[in-house]
Design an enzyme around this catalytic site. Structure first.
Site, PDB file in Angstrom:
ATOM      1  N   HIS A  73      23.133  36.148  36.588  1.00 46.52           N
ATOM      2  CA  HIS A  73      23.122  37.119  37.585  1.00 46.52           C
ATOM      3  C   HIS A  73      24.078  38.279  37.431  1.00 46.52           C
ATOM      4  O   HIS A  73      24.691  38.265  36.318  1.00 46.52           O
ATOM      5  CB  HIS A  73      23.127  36.526  39.021  1.00 46.52           C
ATOM      6  CG  HIS A  73      24.497  35.982  39.325  1.00 46.52           C
ATOM      7  ND1 HIS A  73      25.789  36.341  39.197  1.00 46.52           N
ATOM      8  CD2 HIS A  73      24.856  34.401  39.399  1.00 46.52           C
ATOM      9  CE1 HIS A  73      26.578  35.770  39.379  1.00 46.52           C
ATOM     10  NE2 HIS A  73      26.162  34.408  39.273  1.00 46.52           N
TER      11      HIS A  73
ATOM     12  N   MET B 281      28.913  29.453  33.146  1.00 45.84           N
ATOM     13  CA  MET B 281      27.987  28.223  33.062  1.00 45.84           C
ATOM     14  C   MET B 281      26.612  28.700  33.035  1.00 45.84           C
ATOM     15  O   MET B 281      25.746  27.851  33.400  1.00 45.84           O
ATOM     16  CB  MET B 281      28.233  27.462  34.257  1.00 45.84           C
ATOM     17  CG  MET B 281      30.028  27.034  34.320  1.00 45.84           C
ATOM     18  SD  MET B 281      30.005  25.289  35.268  1.00 45.84           S
ATOM     19  CE  MET B 281      29.796  25.900  36.859  1.00 45.84           C
ATOM     20  N   GLY B 282      26.292  29.895  32.690  1.00 43.53           N
ATOM     21  CA  GLY B 282      24.778  30.168  32.564  1.00 43.53           C
ATOM     22  C   GLY B 282      24.060  30.688  34.071  1.00 43.53           C
ATOM     23  O   GLY B 282      24.780  30.645  35.010  1.00 43.53           O
TER      24      GLY B 282
ATOM     25  N   ASP C  37      35.522  33.664  42.475  1.00 43.16           N
ATOM     26  CA  ASP C  37      36.139  32.446  42.333  1.00 43.16           C
ATOM     27  C   ASP C  37      37.534  32.705  42.260  1.00 43.16           C
ATOM     28  O   ASP C  37      38.190  32.625  41.326  1.00 43.16           O
ATOM     29  CB  ASP C  37      35.661  31.600  41.198  1.00 43.16           C
ATOM     30  CG  ASP C  37      34.051  31.393  41.118  1.00 43.16           C
ATOM     31  OD1 ASP C  37      33.836  30.376  41.768  1.00 43.16           O
ATOM     32  OD2 ASP C  37      33.486  32.012  40.454  1.00 43.16           O
TER      33      ASP C  37
ATOM     34  N   GLY D 231      26.612  39.121  38.640  1.00 43.84           N
ATOM     35  CA  GLY D 231      28.055  38.929  38.616  1.00 43.84           C
ATOM     36  C   GLY D 231      28.483  38.671  37.103  1.00 43.84           C
ATOM     37  O   GLY D 231      29.429  39.307  36.727  1.00 43.84           O
ATOM     38  N   HIS D 232      27.713  37.731  36.424  1.00 42.18           N
ATOM     39  CA  HIS D 232      28.250  37.461  35.126  1.00 42.18           C
ATOM     40  C   HIS D 232      27.827  38.736  34.417  1.00 42.18           C
ATOM     41  O   HIS D 232      28.638  39.149  33.250  1.00 42.18           O
ATOM     42  CB  HIS D 232      26.904  36.306  34.415  1.00 42.18           C
ATOM     43  CG  HIS D 232      27.175  35.078  35.376  1.00 42.18           C
ATOM     44  ND1 HIS D 232      26.183  34.756  35.937  1.00 42.18           N
ATOM     45  CD2 HIS D 232      28.078  34.328  35.124  1.00 42.18           C
ATOM     46  CE1 HIS D 232      26.315  33.300  36.446  1.00 42.18           C
ATOM     47  NE2 HIS D 232      27.498  32.976  36.001  1.00 42.18           N
TER      48      HIS D 232
ATOM     49  N   GLN E 104      34.176  19.512  35.521  1.00 44.07           N
ATOM     50  CA  GLN E 104      34.738  20.264  36.545  1.00 44.07           C
ATOM     51  C   GLN E 104      33.815  19.891  37.794  1.00 44.07           C
ATOM     52  O   GLN E 104      34.048  20.317  38.913  1.00 44.07           O
ATOM     53  CB  GLN E 104      34.960  21.644  36.298  1.00 44.07           C
ATOM     54  CG  GLN E 104      33.419  22.534  36.320  1.00 44.07           C
ATOM     55  CD  GLN E 104      33.883  23.844  35.776  1.00 44.07           C
ATOM     56  OE1 GLN E 104      34.186  24.221  34.625  1.00 44.07           O
ATOM     57  NE2 GLN E 104      33.323  24.774  36.721  1.00 44.07           N
TER      58      GLN E 104
ATOM     59  N   SER F 134      25.676  34.199  43.217  1.00 44.78           N
ATOM     60  CA  SER F 134      25.994  32.803  42.616  1.00 44.78           C
ATOM     61  C   SER F 134      24.819  32.178  42.154  1.00 44.78           C
ATOM     62  O   SER F 134      23.717  32.158  42.598  1.00 44.78           O
ATOM     63  CB  SER F 134      26.670  31.861  43.723  1.00 44.78           C
ATOM     64  OG  SER F 134      26.661  30.611  43.550  1.00 44.78           O
TER      65      SER F 134
HETATM   66  P1  AMP Z   1      30.083  30.642  36.618  1.00 42.74           P
HETATM   67  O1  AMP Z   1      28.905  30.815  35.650  1.00 42.74           O
HETATM   68  O2  AMP Z   1      29.503  30.461  38.251  1.00 42.74           O
HETATM   69  O3  AMP Z   1      31.196  29.557  36.301  1.00 42.74           O
HETATM   70  O4  AMP Z   1      30.667  32.077  36.586  1.00 42.74           O
HETATM   71  C1  AMP Z   1      31.190  32.607  35.374  1.00 42.74           C
HETATM   72  C2  AMP Z   1      31.964  33.770  35.627  1.00 42.74           C
HETATM   73  O5  AMP Z   1      31.500  34.732  36.593  1.00 42.74           O
HETATM   74  C3  AMP Z   1      33.451  33.296  36.495  1.00 42.74           C
HETATM   75  O6  AMP Z   1      34.343  34.096  36.223  1.00 42.74           O
HETATM   76  C4  AMP Z   1      32.925  33.832  37.985  1.00 42.74           C
HETATM   77  O7  AMP Z   1      34.082  34.049  38.737  1.00 42.74           O
HETATM   78  C5  AMP Z   1      32.254  34.847  37.806  1.00 42.74           C
HETATM   79  N1  AMP Z   1      31.223  35.237  38.606  1.00 42.74           N
HETATM   80  C6  AMP Z   1      30.423  34.485  39.273  1.00 42.74           C
HETATM   81  N2  AMP Z   1      29.667  34.891  40.376  1.00 42.74           N
HETATM   82  C7  AMP Z   1      30.298  36.265  40.467  1.00 42.74           C
HETATM   83  C8  AMP Z   1      29.990  37.267  41.425  1.00 42.74           C
HETATM   84  N3  AMP Z   1      29.034  37.336  42.282  1.00 42.74           N
HETATM   85  N4  AMP Z   1      30.507  38.450  40.947  1.00 42.74           N
HETATM   86  C9  AMP Z   1      31.487  38.488  40.189  1.00 42.74           C
HETATM   87  N5  AMP Z   1      31.822  37.567  39.400  1.00 42.74           N
HETATM   88  C10 AMP Z   1      31.149  36.502  39.482  1.00 42.74           C
END
Ligand code: AMP
Length: 286
Positions: free
Chosen positions: A34, A30-31, A154, A36-37, A61, A189
């Site tokens: 960071h 969802m952009g 997640d 994690g992405h 969602q 996050s």
């Molecule tokens: P989101 O943009 O928050 O929907 O996350 C997109 C993807 O990145 C999802 O598969 C999340 O689980 C993953 N993600 C988000 N935060 C983290 C993190 N801190 N470490 C690893 N993966 C992450």
């Protein structure tokens, strides 16, 4: 890197690579990128010939009263970051492209997986995961990736998607990668952007509490109730009233009383200021 807006363009960009037998990796997001992405993009870059990242703040969602409007968006920065990771295609559609007039089909995974933890009606509710699985099913159909990457951050979402893939025979491998944390432990996050300095420092209690439970398990604690109590008491000490702290089987999310068979998911959600944060640890019984 190409930024793509329509399904037609995306299909066209993927046609030739697929005919050549290239391995296609998809990272749904969802952009507001960071580390994690970026860790997911890096792994995709290592494993695949062609890396597709989707950037879509999926309205279905988000429940009423959730942070859909406030959700942080910075496409320009995301384009730069994805480019630096060597992403080939960034798919950033408008909502009308994903949900055209008359859209009326959803994908729903069993409530034993989607009606608990985040999906509990007391928390985000099961419609959250219906939104997730429907949009991810659409992504899989449009991109037809060989492999798709998700984060353990997640954990429930990953379990739900793995089940959808298994039940509906999607020909895609699912890779779930570890949670990326700030040096002080805070799980990265997009929603951390909502935290003030004081809130951010309070939010550290989430990862600290989960670490304490993990350490207790390593020292031999086997009772799930005792492990969640450790988390709750750390949170209480930091003045945090969690939405939930639960210990469940990490593979099927069934309730667990004792750490013995498979890995145990200890998951927490808490509101800190205007941010609703989630974090978890997977405790290995071995
Ligand atoms: P989101 O943009 O928050 O929907 O996350 C997109 C993807 O990145 C999802 O598969 C999340 O689980 C993953 N993600 C988000 N935060 C983290 C993190 N801190 N470490 C690893 N993966 C992450």
């Amino acid at each position: 890197m190409r930024v793509i807006r329509t399904k037609a363009e995306l299909r066209e960009a993927l046609g030739e690579p697929r005919r050549q037998g290239q391995r296609i990796g998809l990272v749904p997001t969802m952009g507001s990128f960071h580390d994690g992405h970026l860790s997911l993009m890096r792994q995709a870059r290592r494993d695949c010939d062609l890396v597709v990242v989707s950037l879509f703040v999926n309205p279905t969602q988000f429940g009423p009263g959730e942070d859909l409007e406030a959700y942080p968006r910075d496409e320009q920065q995301d384009v730069g970051a994805a480019e630096r990771e060597g992403v080939d295609l960034l798919w950033a559609p408008q909502p009308e492209e994903v949900y055209p007039e008359g859209f009326g089909t959803t994908v729903e995974v069993d409530a034993r997986l989607t009606g608990v933890l985040e999906g509990d009606p007391e928390h985000r509710g099961p419609l959250h995961f219906r939104g997730v699985t429907t949009v991810v099913a659409k992504l899989f159909n449009v991109v037809q990736p060989d492999v798709a990457y998700f984060g353990r951050k997640d954990a429930q979402q990953a379990v739900v998607i793995e089940r959808m893939v298994r039940d509906l025979d999607f020909p895609v491998e699912i890779e779930v990668l570890p949670t990326v944390r700030e040096p002080d432990g805070l799980a990265m996050s997009s929603r951390n952007a909502y935290l003030s300095r004081e809130e951010r420092s309070r939010a550290l209690a989430l990862s600290r509490a989960l670490r304490a439970a993990d350490e207790a398990a390593r020292r031999g604690e086997r009772s799930a109730a005792a492990l969640t109590e450790i988390v709750e008491s750390e949170l209480r000490n930091a003045g945090i009233e969690p939405e939930y702290v639960e210990a469940r089987d990490a593979e099927d999310l069934s309730p667990v009383a004792e750490l013995n068979g498979g890995p145990l998911l200890v998951a927490v959600a808490a509101r800190i200021g205007s941010a609703r944060l989630i974090d978890n640890v997977v405790i290995d019984p071995g």
